[in-house]
Design a protein around this motif. Structure first.
Motif, short mmCIF file in Angstrom:
data_model
loop_
_atom_site.label_atom_id
_atom_site.label_comp_id
_atom_site.label_asym_id
_atom_site.label_seq_id
_atom_site.Cartn_x
_atom_site.Cartn_y
_atom_site.Cartn_z
N ALA A 157 -4.12 -1.56 6.84
CA ALA A 157 -5.54 -1.23 6.96
C ALA A 157 -5.77 0.28 6.83
O ALA A 157 -6.69 0.71 6.13
CB ALA A 157 -6.08 -1.72 8.31
N VAL A 158 -4.92 1.07 7.47
CA VAL A 158 -5.06 2.54 7.40
C VAL A 158 -4.91 3.02 5.96
O VAL A 158 -5.71 3.82 5.45
CB VAL A 158 -4.03 3.23 8.32
CG1 VAL A 158 -3.97 4.73 8.08
CG2 VAL A 158 -4.35 2.92 9.78
N ASN A 159 -3.89 2.50 5.27
CA ASN A 159 -3.65 2.91 3.88
C ASN A 159 -4.76 2.43 2.95
O ASN A 159 -5.17 3.15 2.03
CB ASN A 159 -2.30 2.40 3.39
CG ASN A 159 -1.14 3.03 4.12
OD1 ASN A 159 -1.26 4.11 4.68
ND2 ASN A 159 -0.01 2.35 4.14
N LEU A 160 -5.25 1.21 3.16
CA LEU A 160 -6.33 0.69 2.32
C LEU A 160 -7.61 1.51 2.47
O LEU A 160 -8.29 1.80 1.49
CB LEU A 160 -6.62 -0.77 2.67
CG LEU A 160 -5.84 -1.81 1.90
CD1 LEU A 160 -6.06 -3.20 2.50
CD2 LEU A 160 -6.23 -1.80 0.44
N ARG A 161 -7.94 1.87 3.70
CA ARG A 161 -9.14 2.69 3.91
C ARG A 161 -8.99 4.06 3.23
O ARG A 161 -9.95 4.59 2.69
CB ARG A 161 -9.43 2.86 5.40
CG ARG A 161 -10.14 1.69 6.03
CD ARG A 161 -10.69 2.03 7.40
NE ARG A 161 -9.66 2.42 8.34
CZ ARG A 161 -8.96 1.59 9.11
NH1 ARG A 161 -9.19 0.29 9.03
NH2 ARG A 161 -8.06 2.05 9.95
N ARG A 162 -7.80 4.62 3.27
CA ARG A 162 -7.59 5.94 2.70
C ARG A 162 -7.61 5.91 1.18
O ARG A 162 -8.23 6.76 0.54
CB ARG A 162 -6.26 6.54 3.20
CG ARG A 162 -6.12 8.03 2.89
CD ARG A 162 -4.76 8.62 3.28
NE ARG A 162 -3.74 8.15 2.36
CZ ARG A 162 -2.87 7.16 2.60
NH1 ARG A 162 -2.88 6.54 3.75
NH2 ARG A 162 -2.00 6.80 1.70
N THR A 163 -6.93 4.94 0.55
CA THR A 163 -6.78 4.94 -0.91
C THR A 163 -7.70 3.95 -1.62
O THR A 163 -8.04 4.16 -2.78
CB THR A 163 -5.34 4.59 -1.32
OG1 THR A 163 -5.06 3.24 -0.94
CG2 THR A 163 -4.34 5.54 -0.69
N GLY A 164 -8.06 2.87 -0.94
CA GLY A 164 -8.85 1.82 -1.58
C GLY A 164 -8.05 0.96 -2.54
O GLY A 164 -8.61 0.18 -3.29
N ASP A 211 -7.20 -3.35 12.64
CA ASP A 211 -7.78 -2.11 12.10
C ASP A 211 -6.83 -0.93 12.15
O ASP A 211 -6.99 0.03 11.41
CB ASP A 211 -9.10 -1.77 12.79
CG ASP A 211 -8.92 -1.34 14.24
OD1 ASP A 211 -7.90 -1.72 14.85
OD2 ASP A 211 -9.79 -0.64 14.75
N ASN A 212 -5.78 -1.00 12.98
CA ASN A 212 -4.85 0.12 13.07
C ASN A 212 -3.49 -0.18 12.41
O ASN A 212 -2.54 0.58 12.57
CB ASN A 212 -4.63 0.52 14.53
CG ASN A 212 -4.01 -0.59 15.35
OD1 ASN A 212 -3.97 -1.74 14.95
ND2 ASN A 212 -3.53 -0.24 16.54
N THR A 258 0.86 -1.18 0.00
CA THR A 258 0.00 0.00 0.00
C THR A 258 0.90 1.24 0.00
O THR A 258 2.11 1.13 0.16
CB THR A 258 -0.92 0.02 1.24
OG1 THR A 258 -0.12 0.00 2.43
CG2 THR A 258 -1.89 -1.14 1.24
#
Length: 110
Positions: free
Chosen positions: A69-76, A64-65, A31
């Motif tokens: 996970a953080v990068n996936l939620r931000r960029t998809g 989740d932290n 990511t």
């Protein structure tokens, strides 16, 4: 064949690395961090979710932290990189999977 009893596994912050069973495919999920740096996270529990049909899907289980996970939620977006079953590669995967390090901290030795 007689069934073997379950064994207690001590739960730690890096549970997946302490409970790895090989040969199991190791996936490096790549990511991009907020600063634009490439982040590699090793996952050995990446399973096919939908095998039949027109689409192929994978189920990725992550804290989740985690950086992933953080990068996936931000960029998809992410890439899945399957690596060979080589001791030197797997040793580096364990280093990449230690929780709590920033992308810059963990990628400097990789």
């Amino acid at each position: 064949m007689k069934p073997q009893p379950f064994r207690e596994v001590r739960i730690l912050d890096n549970f997946y690395q302490t409970s790895s069973f090989f040969p199991m495919p190791v996936v490096l999920v790549c990511t991009v961090s907020e600063s634009g740096a490439m982040n590699l996270g090793p996952y050995s529990l990446c399973f096919p979710y939908t095998v039949a049909g027109a689409k192929r899907q994978m189920l990725l289980i992550s804290r989740d932290n985690s950086n992933t996970a953080v990068n996936l939620r931000r960029t998809g977006l992410c890439t899945l990189n399957f690596i060979p079953d080589k001791r030197s590669y797997l040793r580096n995967c364990v280093m990449l999977g230690f929780p709590g390090e920033s992308t810059e901290e963990k990628m400097k030795n990789s």
